[in-house]
Design a protein around this motif. Structure first.
Motif, PDB file in Angstrom:
ATOM      1  N   THR A 109      95.521  -3.846  64.830  1.00  0.00           N
ATOM      2  CA  THR A 109      95.880  -3.723  63.420  1.00  0.00           C
ATOM      3  C   THR A 109      97.360  -3.403  63.271  1.00  0.00           C
ATOM      4  O   THR A 109      98.052  -3.982  62.425  1.00  0.00           O
ATOM      5  CB  THR A 109      95.042  -2.626  62.744  1.00  0.00           C
ATOM      6  OG1 THR A 109      93.652  -2.877  62.971  1.00  0.00           O
ATOM      7  CG2 THR A 109      95.305  -2.587  61.253  1.00  0.00           C
ATOM      8  N   GLU A 110      97.851  -2.491  64.097  1.00  0.00           N
ATOM      9  CA  GLU A 110      99.267  -2.139  64.065  1.00  0.00           C
ATOM     10  C   GLU A 110     100.125  -3.342  64.439  1.00  0.00           C
ATOM     11  O   GLU A 110     101.204  -3.552  63.873  1.00  0.00           O
ATOM     12  CB  GLU A 110      99.539  -0.975  65.011  1.00  0.00           C
ATOM     13  CG  GLU A 110     100.998  -0.532  65.082  1.00  0.00           C
ATOM     14  CD  GLU A 110     101.521   0.035  63.776  1.00  0.00           C
ATOM     15  OE1 GLU A 110     102.763   0.045  63.591  1.00  0.00           O
ATOM     16  OE2 GLU A 110     100.715   0.479  62.935  1.00  0.00           O
ATOM     17  N   MET A 113     100.425  -5.452  61.397  1.00  0.00           N
ATOM     18  CA  MET A 113     101.300  -4.831  60.415  1.00  0.00           C
ATOM     19  C   MET A 113     102.768  -5.010  60.780  1.00  0.00           C
ATOM     20  O   MET A 113     103.605  -5.302  59.920  1.00  0.00           O
ATOM     21  CB  MET A 113     100.972  -3.346  60.282  1.00  0.00           C
ATOM     22  CG  MET A 113      99.577  -3.055  59.763  1.00  0.00           C
ATOM     23  SD  MET A 113      99.275  -3.765  58.141  1.00  0.00           S
ATOM     24  CE  MET A 113     100.439  -2.833  57.156  1.00  0.00           C
ATOM     25  N   THR A 117     104.929  -6.832  58.072  1.00  0.00           N
ATOM     26  CA  THR A 117     105.699  -5.957  57.181  1.00  0.00           C
ATOM     27  C   THR A 117     106.612  -4.980  57.913  1.00  0.00           C
ATOM     28  O   THR A 117     107.353  -4.241  57.265  1.00  0.00           O
ATOM     29  CB  THR A 117     104.756  -5.132  56.271  1.00  0.00           C
ATOM     30  OG1 THR A 117     103.850  -4.393  57.091  1.00  0.00           O
ATOM     31  CG2 THR A 117     103.972  -6.029  55.345  1.00  0.00           C
ATOM     32  N   THR A 168      95.881   0.726  54.879  1.00  0.00           N
ATOM     33  CA  THR A 168      97.036   1.438  55.403  1.00  0.00           C
ATOM     34  C   THR A 168      97.592   2.343  54.319  1.00  0.00           C
ATOM     35  O   THR A 168      97.752   1.930  53.171  1.00  0.00           O
ATOM     36  CB  THR A 168      98.132   0.475  55.906  1.00  0.00           C
ATOM     37  OG1 THR A 168      99.300   1.248  56.246  1.00  0.00           O
ATOM     38  CG2 THR A 168      98.515  -0.557  54.852  1.00  0.00           C
ATOM     39  N   ARG A 172     105.438   0.762  54.238  1.00  0.00           N
ATOM     40  CA  ARG A 172     106.045  -0.297  55.044  1.00  0.00           C
ATOM     41  C   ARG A 172     106.632  -1.322  54.091  1.00  0.00           C
ATOM     42  O   ARG A 172     106.075  -1.581  53.033  1.00  0.00           O
ATOM     43  CB  ARG A 172     105.024  -0.995  55.948  1.00  0.00           C
ATOM     44  CG  ARG A 172     104.316  -0.107  56.959  1.00  0.00           C
ATOM     45  CD  ARG A 172     103.228  -0.906  57.643  1.00  0.00           C
ATOM     46  NE  ARG A 172     102.354  -0.081  58.461  1.00  0.00           N
ATOM     47  CZ  ARG A 172     102.399   0.013  59.782  1.00  0.00           C
ATOM     48  NH1 ARG A 172     103.299  -0.711  60.449  1.00  0.00           N
ATOM     49  NH2 ARG A 172     101.574   0.776  60.440  1.00  0.00           N
ATOM     50  N   TYR A 180      93.985  -4.308  52.806  1.00  0.00           N
ATOM     51  CA  TYR A 180      93.904  -5.700  53.240  1.00  0.00           C
ATOM     52  C   TYR A 180      92.438  -6.124  53.204  1.00  0.00           C
ATOM     53  O   TYR A 180      91.560  -5.403  53.686  1.00  0.00           O
ATOM     54  CB  TYR A 180      94.477  -5.862  54.645  1.00  0.00           C
ATOM     55  CG  TYR A 180      95.986  -5.836  54.673  1.00  0.00           C
ATOM     56  CD1 TYR A 180      96.713  -7.025  54.765  1.00  0.00           C
ATOM     57  CD2 TYR A 180      96.680  -4.635  54.588  1.00  0.00           C
ATOM     58  CE1 TYR A 180      98.099  -7.009  54.780  1.00  0.00           C
ATOM     59  CE2 TYR A 180      98.072  -4.612  54.593  1.00  0.00           C
ATOM     60  CZ  TYR A 180      98.771  -5.807  54.697  1.00  0.00           C
ATOM     61  OH  TYR A 180     100.145  -5.783  54.697  1.00  0.00           O
ATOM     62  N   LEU A 311      95.915   4.205  59.550  1.00  0.00           N
ATOM     63  CA  LEU A 311      95.249   2.925  59.402  1.00  0.00           C
ATOM     64  C   LEU A 311      93.751   3.167  59.465  1.00  0.00           C
ATOM     65  O   LEU A 311      93.243   3.712  60.452  1.00  0.00           O
ATOM     66  CB  LEU A 311      95.666   1.950  60.507  1.00  0.00           C
ATOM     67  CG  LEU A 311      97.053   1.307  60.376  1.00  0.00           C
ATOM     68  CD1 LEU A 311      97.426   0.599  61.675  1.00  0.00           C
ATOM     69  CD2 LEU A 311      97.066   0.311  59.223  1.00  0.00           C
TER      70      LEU A 311
END
Length: 356
Positions: A109-110, A113, A117, A168, A172, A180, A311
């Protein structure tokens, strides 16, 4: 004599080949090879291959690893082969940065991201701002989860809206937090699904209004844009406006010198306005009914806003949501059931452009 020669070549821009070279007498077949971004199965295969080829160690059992790859194969809609490979490589670098021996779902997931972004913005955030962010995003996630479960209970699979993929709460890029979401099991764009996604867009505003009496803010700018675009598509393109009828308004407007006018213009405006106002009402009702859950969510997660460790996976959110719901009193359960019935009534009236 009797010798056949096959000439095989590839090009990313066929329009650049001259007509003389490309004429049918010289090349018998043209085969289009599409990007894996178009096909979910192909995206999954690319992610799986990238993990095995680079000997990346994924966290969990083989079944859990498969579930993680499926999750992002669905979410990375439109990603090219290179982007999918980069996604897995970045997930590995995130895991290494976090001293993880295996790549977790959180690392993936990170990775997403950071690709889309960037990293978490390092900036001071006041405690009350953290609470607003947490409640705002929980408002989004709660409204779409209620709509998703409600539509599933109607046993009409074509009406099921999006589901939360992850949340999240870290700032960012240009936003302070985000929910999301992506298609659950339904790729149709039915009235119910489109209406539900407008309810989702209003969820953050409803939370700000209910908890802080904020009647509009900079934080809902993108949300209002999303709600308006969805309503416009429903009426102008999808034929879902009761008064407007089954026509493509954008095409019609382009054919007329002065665009649409008179009664038709008023009908379009009425249909869009009714859908949006009724969706906002549904959002407000859900936030009020589930306010205790939103408070619990904020109490748990607000302190982590801006830390880079905020997250929340969609499955985790749904588990917490369902657990809260199951623990409510019989009286509260009855209230939530009555709300479900009211929402279905509002949707039915919205289909006929009746303001609730």
């Amino acid at each position: 004599k009797g010798l056949n020669i096959a000439v095989i070549g590839s090009v990313s821009s066929p329009d650049l080949i001259g007509n003389t070279t490309a004429k049918s007498s010289k090349f018998n077949d043209e085969i289009e090879v599409s990007s894996p971004g178009i096909n979910f199965v192909e995206r999954y295969e690319v992610l799986e291959h990238a993990a095995k080829h680079n000997k990346l160690k994924l966290e969990g059992t083989p079944k859990e690893q498969e579930k993680s790859l499926i999750k992002f194969a669905k979410f990375l809609d439109g990603a090219s082969f290179i982007e999918l490979k980069n996604f897995m490589q970045k997930a590995e670098s995130v895991a290494q940065e976090r001293n993880h021996k295996e790549i977790s779902l959180s690392d993936m997931t990170e990775s997403f991201m950071r690709m889309t972004t960037g990293r978490v913005r390092q900036e001071p955030i006041e405690p009350y701002e953290k609470e607003i962010v947490a409640k705002h995003e929980c408002g989004h996630a709660t409204t779409i989860t209620v709509m998703n479960q409600l539509m599933k209970n109607t046993n009409k699979p074509w009406t099921i809206p999006d589901a939360v993929n992850f949340i999240t709460l870290d700032p960012r890029g240009y936003y302070g937090g985000a929910v999301y979401h992506n298609e659950d099991t339904n790729s149709e764009h039915s009235f119910e699904k489109m209406f539900s996604n407008i309810v989702l867009a209003y969820g953050g505003h409803s939370a700000e209004k209910y908890f802080y009496e904020m009647d509009g803010s900079l934080g809902i700018t993108a949300d209002l844009e999303s709600a308006t675009k969805n309503a416009m598509y429903m009426v102008k393109h999808f034929g879902q406006g009761y008064n407007t009828g089954k026509m493509n308004i954008e095409e019609l407007s382009g054919m007329l010198d002065n665009g649409i006018t008179g009664e038709l213009k008023l009908n379009v405006q009425k249909d869009i306005s009714t859908i949006m106002k009724n969706a906002l009402l549904v959002s407000d009702l859900i936030v009020e009914a589930y306010s205790d859950f939103i408070n619990e969510f904020s109490d748990k997660y607000a302190k982590n806003v801006g830390t880079g460790d905020c997250l929340i996976d969609g499955d985790t959110f749904r588990e917490e949501f369902n657990q809260w719901k199951s623990q409510q009193s019989p009286e509260k359960q009855t209230e939530l059931k009555l709300l479900d019935n009211m929402i279905l009534d509002i949707i039915a009236k919205s289909k006929k452009s009746i303001l609730y």
